[in-house]
Write a protein that holds these residues in place. Sequence first.
Motif, PDB file in Angstrom:
ATOM      1  N   ASP A 166      45.286  36.946  25.977  1.00  9.28           N
ATOM      2  CA  ASP A 166      45.075  38.367  25.653  1.00  9.28           C
ATOM      3  C   ASP A 166      45.322  38.650  24.172  1.00  9.28           C
ATOM      4  OD1 ASP A 166      44.372  38.805  28.241  1.00  9.28           O
ATOM      5  OD2 ASP A 166      46.246  39.783  28.847  1.00  9.28           O
ATOM      6  N   SER A 167      46.360  38.011  23.587  1.00  8.84           N
ATOM      7  CA  SER A 167      46.637  38.266  22.171  1.00  8.84           C
ATOM      8  C   SER A 167      45.551  37.693  21.271  1.00  8.84           C
ATOM      9  CB  SER A 167      47.957  37.626  21.726  1.00  8.84           C
ATOM     10  OG  SER A 167      48.933  37.795  22.670  1.00  8.84           O
ATOM     11  N   CYS A 204      39.116  32.103  21.518  1.00 11.97           N
ATOM     12  CA  CYS A 204      39.278  31.632  22.900  1.00 11.97           C
ATOM     13  C   CYS A 204      40.372  30.581  22.956  1.00 11.97           C
ATOM     14  CB  CYS A 204      38.008  30.952  23.386  1.00 11.97           C
ATOM     15  SG  CYS A 204      36.658  32.066  23.602  1.00 11.97           S
ATOM     16  N   LYS A 240      42.340  37.138  22.236  1.00 11.50           N
ATOM     17  CA  LYS A 240      41.020  37.713  22.530  1.00 11.50           C
ATOM     18  C   LYS A 240      40.674  38.797  21.507  1.00 11.50           C
ATOM     19  CE  LYS A 240      39.412  38.444  26.927  1.00 11.50           C
ATOM     20  NZ  LYS A 240      39.691  39.046  28.240  1.00 11.50           N
ATOM     21  N   ILE A 241      41.657  39.647  21.189  1.00 11.65           N
ATOM     22  CA  ILE A 241      41.386  40.734  20.243  1.00 11.65           C
ATOM     23  C   ILE A 241      41.176  40.208  18.818  1.00 11.65           C
ATOM     24  CG2 ILE A 241      42.465  42.641  21.518  1.00 11.65           C
ATOM     25  CD1 ILE A 241      45.034  42.108  20.025  1.00 11.65           C
ATOM     26  N   ARG A 272      48.132  33.769  30.055  1.00 15.28           N
ATOM     27  CA  ARG A 272      47.543  35.108  29.961  1.00 15.28           C
ATOM     28  C   ARG A 272      48.026  35.838  28.704  1.00 15.28           C
ATOM     29  NH1 ARG A 272      43.175  36.970  31.395  1.00 15.28           N
ATOM     30  NH2 ARG A 272      43.411  36.123  33.500  1.00 15.28           N
ATOM     31  N   THR A 273      49.301  35.675  28.374  1.00 14.24           N
ATOM     32  CA  THR A 273      49.860  36.343  27.191  1.00 14.24           C
ATOM     33  C   THR A 273      49.145  35.864  25.926  1.00 14.24           C
ATOM     34  OG1 THR A 273      51.995  36.409  28.308  1.00 14.24           O
ATOM     35  CG2 THR A 273      52.027  36.781  25.938  1.00 14.24           C
ATOM     36  N   GLY A 287      43.370  32.581  32.278  1.00 15.27           N
ATOM     37  CA  GLY A 287      42.303  33.044  31.400  1.00 15.27           C
ATOM     38  C   GLY A 287      41.811  32.026  30.381  1.00 15.27           C
TER      39      GLY A 287
END
Length: 373
Positions: free
Chosen positions: A22-23, A30, A25-26, A18-19, A52
């Motif tokens: 999320d980093s 993917c 994604k921005i 997840r870490t 994710g």
Amino acid sequence: MSSPRLEVDLRKIRHNTRTIVDSLKIRGICVTAVTKAACGHPAIARAMLDGGAAGLAEARLSNVKRLRQAGTTSPITLIRTPMLSQADDVVEVCDASYNTEISVISALAAAALRQKTVHDIVLMVEMGDRREGIMPQDLGDVARRVVDMPGVALKGIGANFACLSGIAPTAAKMQVLSALANDIEGQCGPFIETVSGGNSANLPWAFGACATGRINDLRIGEAILLGVDPVTGDQIGGMYRDAFTLVAEVIETDAKSVHPLVGNSDHTLAKIRLVPDISKITRIILAIGHQDTDAAGLSMPAGTTLIGATSDHLVIGTKNPTLRVGSEMRFNMNYSAVMRAMAAPDIQTNLRHDRGPPNAHDVDGPSKHLASV
Ligand SMILES: *Cc1c(COP(=O)(O)O)cnc(C)c1O
């Protein structure tokens, strides 16, 4: 609990995934989670998807089959160039594969036509690692042949770094890969959906300030499993390094280091021997060896040193006086230690914080990948 065993904390794997997800994604990237070090262990793969990851990638067909047999329906990409002899099975169980050889792509196409399906092809480009890859100047030609071949579709291009050569990718190399994606679209027409920039060694680049260009995918294994940058070995901020713990049992203590009693009446010597020697190192033997793991990849607890290993024994020196025959010792592990332990028949895998298979009412996480068919 039996030993030797590998304790795998799935909560930490979900957190690490997840870490990174999320980093990235921005940054428009993917995560394709790589399961090969875990031998395609279905629960570990599920933890990655729960964290994710957009899909899974594997190097070995046997591991892909293990995932499919466990009910994994998420996309799986074969990231090692398929064996010609396995073309039919690759098409059957993998959604896509990384390729460098036109003869293999032709066999995949033929298999896909027989199976009345289309197999997706990602072309691997050689960008300096000197392992697998098509030379950049030949890429356009190969891409055109794939586009013209019924049974296969050109899905993307990819590169790999820091595996054989240990050389980390640079911003300049990532720009070249982006430019290659644009060139191929210009030459062959179809939109290049996936531009996969590399593996865990790409994370410093991906977390940095450089433009990501066309790169929209990274294939991440080691950083998810172990929370480290594979090039430097440094911990990545906010990630767990200890999702995997190896537990082994002591089978002998101190036999070789006991000083033979000296038949000597010198009372000064006797007095010295009565003073407990707190610096004394005890040799102990654990029931684990090269057949189970990479001994050099185990981190020794404080006050403990590795003396050596053979196929079935690990000999260590320790200042810990509480270790007795039957005691268990716990070790953190590096990538090669995890990889070998996951593949070892004698090591039991114990899962912690396993959520079990997702149920149909789960609305987030894995349900979108593991929808019933
Ligand atoms: C093993 C592998 C990866 C994953 O590498 P990590 O360092 O574990 O992130 C990605 N791509 C390819 C082609 C690989 O062989």
